[in-house]
Scaffold this motif. Structure first.
Motif, PDB file in Angstrom:
ATOM      1  N   GLY A  62      84.600  35.258  90.256  1.00  0.00           N
ATOM      2  CA  GLY A  62      85.209  33.943  90.409  1.00  0.00           C
ATOM      3  C   GLY A  62      86.454  33.779  89.570  1.00  0.00           C
ATOM      4  O   GLY A  62      87.467  33.219  90.013  1.00  0.00           O
ATOM      5  N   ARG A  63      86.425  34.295  88.363  1.00  0.00           N
ATOM      6  CA  ARG A  63      87.586  34.186  87.466  1.00  0.00           C
ATOM      7  C   ARG A  63      88.718  35.108  87.895  1.00  0.00           C
ATOM      8  O   ARG A  63      89.888  34.797  87.665  1.00  0.00           O
ATOM      9  N   LEU A  64      88.388  36.228  88.510  1.00  0.00           N
ATOM     10  CA  LEU A  64      89.434  37.105  89.036  1.00  0.00           C
ATOM     11  C   LEU A  64      90.155  36.460  90.210  1.00  0.00           C
ATOM     12  O   LEU A  64      91.385  36.570  90.338  1.00  0.00           O
ATOM     13  N   ILE A  65      89.406  35.779  91.065  1.00  0.00           N
ATOM     14  CA  ILE A  65      90.018  35.126  92.224  1.00  0.00           C
ATOM     15  C   ILE A  65      91.000  34.045  91.784  1.00  0.00           C
ATOM     16  O   ILE A  65      92.073  33.881  92.376  1.00  0.00           O
ATOM     17  N   THR A  66      90.664  33.317  90.734  1.00  0.00           N
ATOM     18  CA  THR A  66      91.545  32.263  90.232  1.00  0.00           C
ATOM     19  C   THR A  66      92.569  32.779  89.234  1.00  0.00           C
ATOM     20  O   THR A  66      93.390  32.016  88.731  1.00  0.00           O
ATOM     21  N   MET A  83      97.581  36.413  96.181  1.00  0.00           N
ATOM     22  CA  MET A  83      97.826  35.646  94.966  1.00  0.00           C
ATOM     23  C   MET A  83      98.099  36.541  93.764  1.00  0.00           C
ATOM     24  O   MET A  83      98.732  36.108  92.802  1.00  0.00           O
ATOM     25  N   LEU A  84      97.633  37.774  93.801  1.00  0.00           N
ATOM     26  CA  LEU A  84      97.828  38.662  92.657  1.00  0.00           C
ATOM     27  C   LEU A  84      99.280  39.128  92.524  1.00  0.00           C
ATOM     28  O   LEU A  84      99.677  39.638  91.479  1.00  0.00           O
ATOM     29  N   ALA A  85     100.058  38.918  93.593  1.00  0.00           N
ATOM     30  CA  ALA A  85     101.465  39.308  93.553  1.00  0.00           C
ATOM     31  C   ALA A  85     102.368  38.160  93.081  1.00  0.00           C
ATOM     32  O   ALA A  85     103.565  38.369  92.888  1.00  0.00           O
ATOM     33  N   PHE A  86     101.808  36.969  92.883  1.00  0.00           N
ATOM     34  CA  PHE A  86     102.613  35.809  92.500  1.00  0.00           C
ATOM     35  C   PHE A  86     102.991  35.880  91.020  1.00  0.00           C
ATOM     36  O   PHE A  86     102.184  36.301  90.183  1.00  0.00           O
ATOM     37  N   ASN A  87     104.207  35.435  90.706  1.00  0.00           N
ATOM     38  CA  ASN A  87     104.573  35.271  89.298  1.00  0.00           C
ATOM     39  C   ASN A  87     103.927  33.998  88.752  1.00  0.00           C
ATOM     40  O   ASN A  87     103.315  33.226  89.503  1.00  0.00           O
ATOM     41  N   SER A  88     104.061  33.761  87.456  1.00  0.00           N
ATOM     42  CA  SER A  88     103.350  32.648  86.825  1.00  0.00           C
ATOM     43  C   SER A  88     103.796  31.291  87.374  1.00  0.00           C
ATOM     44  O   SER A  88     102.978  30.373  87.525  1.00  0.00           O
ATOM     45  N   LYS A  89     105.083  31.156  87.695  1.00  0.00           N
ATOM     46  CA  LYS A  89     105.581  29.880  88.207  1.00  0.00           C
ATOM     47  C   LYS A  89     105.001  29.570  89.574  1.00  0.00           C
ATOM     48  O   LYS A  89     104.544  28.449  89.835  1.00  0.00           O
ATOM     49  N   ARG A  93     101.849  26.703  91.088  1.00  0.00           N
ATOM     50  CA  ARG A  93     101.892  25.825  92.260  1.00  0.00           C
ATOM     51  C   ARG A  93     100.706  26.087  93.185  1.00  0.00           C
ATOM     52  O   ARG A  93     100.174  25.163  93.798  1.00  0.00           O
ATOM     53  N   VAL A  94     100.316  27.352  93.279  1.00  0.00           N
ATOM     54  CA  VAL A  94      99.235  27.719  94.197  1.00  0.00           C
ATOM     55  C   VAL A  94      97.860  27.433  93.597  1.00  0.00           C
ATOM     56  O   VAL A  94      96.888  27.227  94.327  1.00  0.00           O
ATOM     57  N   ARG A  95      97.791  27.400  92.266  1.00  0.00           N
ATOM     58  CA  ARG A  95      96.494  27.285  91.607  1.00  0.00           C
ATOM     59  C   ARG A  95      95.713  26.042  92.040  1.00  0.00           C
ATOM     60  O   ARG A  95      94.480  26.045  92.043  1.00  0.00           O
ATOM     61  N   LYS A  96      96.423  24.981  92.393  1.00  0.00           N
ATOM     62  CA  LYS A  96      95.715  23.768  92.805  1.00  0.00           C
ATOM     63  C   LYS A  96      94.945  23.958  94.113  1.00  0.00           C
ATOM     64  O   LYS A  96      94.065  23.155  94.442  1.00  0.00           O
ATOM     65  N   GLN A  97      95.278  25.029  94.858  1.00  0.00           N
ATOM     66  CA  GLN A  97      94.579  25.289  96.107  1.00  0.00           C
ATOM     67  C   GLN A  97      93.209  25.929  95.884  1.00  0.00           C
ATOM     68  O   GLN A  97      92.383  25.952  96.790  1.00  0.00           O
ATOM     69  N   VAL A  98      92.978  26.485  94.695  1.00  0.00           N
ATOM     70  CA  VAL A  98      91.692  27.107  94.369  1.00  0.00           C
ATOM     71  C   VAL A  98      91.200  26.510  93.057  1.00  0.00           C
ATOM     72  O   VAL A  98      91.823  26.695  92.010  1.00  0.00           O
ATOM     73  N   GLN A  99      90.099  25.794  93.108  1.00  0.00           N
ATOM     74  CA  GLN A  99      89.581  25.107  91.934  1.00  0.00           C
ATOM     75  C   GLN A  99      88.170  25.569  91.599  1.00  0.00           C
ATOM     76  O   GLN A  99      87.395  25.925  92.494  1.00  0.00           O
ATOM     77  N   LEU A 100      87.860  25.553  90.300  1.00  0.00           N
ATOM     78  CA  LEU A 100      86.557  26.001  89.795  1.00  0.00           C
ATOM     79  C   LEU A 100      85.724  24.821  89.315  1.00  0.00           C
ATOM     80  O   LEU A 100      86.251  23.900  88.683  1.00  0.00           O
ATOM     81  N   LEU A 125      99.703  16.932  86.129  1.00  0.00           N
ATOM     82  CA  LEU A 125     100.311  18.258  86.154  1.00  0.00           C
ATOM     83  C   LEU A 125     100.879  18.613  87.520  1.00  0.00           C
ATOM     84  O   LEU A 125     101.956  19.206  87.624  1.00  0.00           O
ATOM     85  N   HIS A 126     100.135  18.282  88.582  1.00  0.00           N
ATOM     86  CA  HIS A 126     100.501  18.752  89.913  1.00  0.00           C
ATOM     87  C   HIS A 126     101.202  17.699  90.767  1.00  0.00           C
ATOM     88  O   HIS A 126     101.797  18.040  91.794  1.00  0.00           O
TER      89      HIS A 126
END
Length: 325
Positions: A62-66, A83-89, A93-100, A125-126
């Motif tokens: 779960g933590r790897l996916i996020t 998502m693993l190819a995305f830079n931090s910026k 923006r994408v992180r809000k699409q996957v929540q824990l 934040l978003h």
């Protein structure tokens, strides 16, 4: 069901361990294979249950996916994008699409913040253009969505029960309208009666908001209640996957059979389990190249230690011998 919303491909996370003093002096390092080359997908609107014993790598997945933990290798595609190819910026923006939703509602909420501050923070934040009044109205909507009221908005976490705190944690995850919600054992810290309420809330929210879930748990009854499909994990590997009713009715992998047999029966006259595993759970530190279960499995052959078995999805020929156990 629509196309796959989430695709996990050959996801791997290895931790290099220093070992003892002699090993370090000799330059020998050991590797803990927490998650080792796993693949699965989740369709839009579906719930995939990820089940296994403690320490098998479920929460790490779960933590790897996020990307709370960076993987060693693999791909995590959300709606077709890795998502693993995305830079931090871009990842922010994408992180809000996957929540824990975390396991322990007692520690996942900041005790120094009010519920307004806790639920308002992701909005701040978003959605930075929101006014304070708009943000407060949205927080009230979220509280109502999870069965809480206006009177709760200015209280602190210690003023709530465990079930109420988990409702607040769910509301926080839903604040930014995610596409995928990952529940990391979200009911295991709750009383059984409260567990049922929270599970029903998850189901209601899924139907109402068209959510997609990855539901991580070690409790088979929880997985059976909430999941459409199930993936069974053992020592960093997914060993069996399929529709939840089919897997529970006719498990094919010996480990899945043993999990099902370990569930207590209410009938004292019921026959004992037909498949029992020997010994202790295997270690993910430098595991054998073959089947991770081979040293515990009563039907293991000499080849099992060297040849990894195929993933059970329907009924591969490799497990035909297991059908009548």
């Amino acid at each position: 069901m629509n196309a796959a919303l989430l695709q996990v491909e050959h996801l791997t996370k290895h931790f290099v361990l220093g070992g003892d003093f002699v090993s370090r002096m000799a330059g020998r390092k050991r590797t803990l294979k927490a998650v080792d080359d796993i693949s699965f997908s989740i369709k839009e609107g579906e719930t995939l249950g990820l089940v296994g014993e403690s320490g098998c790598g479920k929460s790490t997945t779960g933590r790897l996916i996020t990307r709370l933990i960076e993987p060693t290798s693999g791909a995590v595609r959300l709606d077709g994008e890795d998502m693993l190819a995305f830079n931090s910026k871009r990842m922010r923006r994408v992180r809000k699409q996957v929540q824990l939703v975390f396991q322990d509602p007692y520690s996942s909420l900041n005790p120094r913040k009010t519920i307004m501050q806790i639920l308002g923070r992701p909005l701040e934040l978003h959605i930075p253009g929101q006014s304070w009044r708009e943000r407060r109205e949205r927080v009230l909507e979220l509280l109502n969505l999870v069965g809480l009221g206006r009177e709760h908005i200015d209280r602190y976490p210690h003023e709530f029960s465990g079930g109420q705190r988990q409702r607040i944690a769910i509301a926080r995850a839903l604040a930014v309208e995610p596409m995928l919600v990952i529940g990391d054992e979200p009911v295991s810290a709750l009383d059984v009666s409260v567990q049922a309420q929270i599970l029903n809330l998850f189901r209601e929210l899924q139907e109402r908001l068209q959510l997609t879930y990855l539901f991580i748990a070690h409790d088979l009854s929880v997985i059976r209640h909430i999941s459409d499909r199930v993936a069974v994990m053992y020592v960093g590997k997914i060993v069996e996957t399929g529709p939840v009713n089919e897997v529970f009715a006719s498990p094919q992998h010996p480990y899945t059979k043993a999990l099902m047999a370990a569930v207590p029966e209410a009938d004292p006259d019921s026959p004992p389990p037909q498949l029992m595993l020997r010994g202790e759970v295997a270690t993910p530190i430098d595991p054998p190249p073959g089947c991770r279960l081979c040293r515990r499995c009563p039907i293991a052959t000499p080849n099992c230690a060297d040849d990894p078995p195929p993933l059970r999805e329907v009924a591969p020929a490799h497990f035909v011998a297991c059908h009548n156990i």
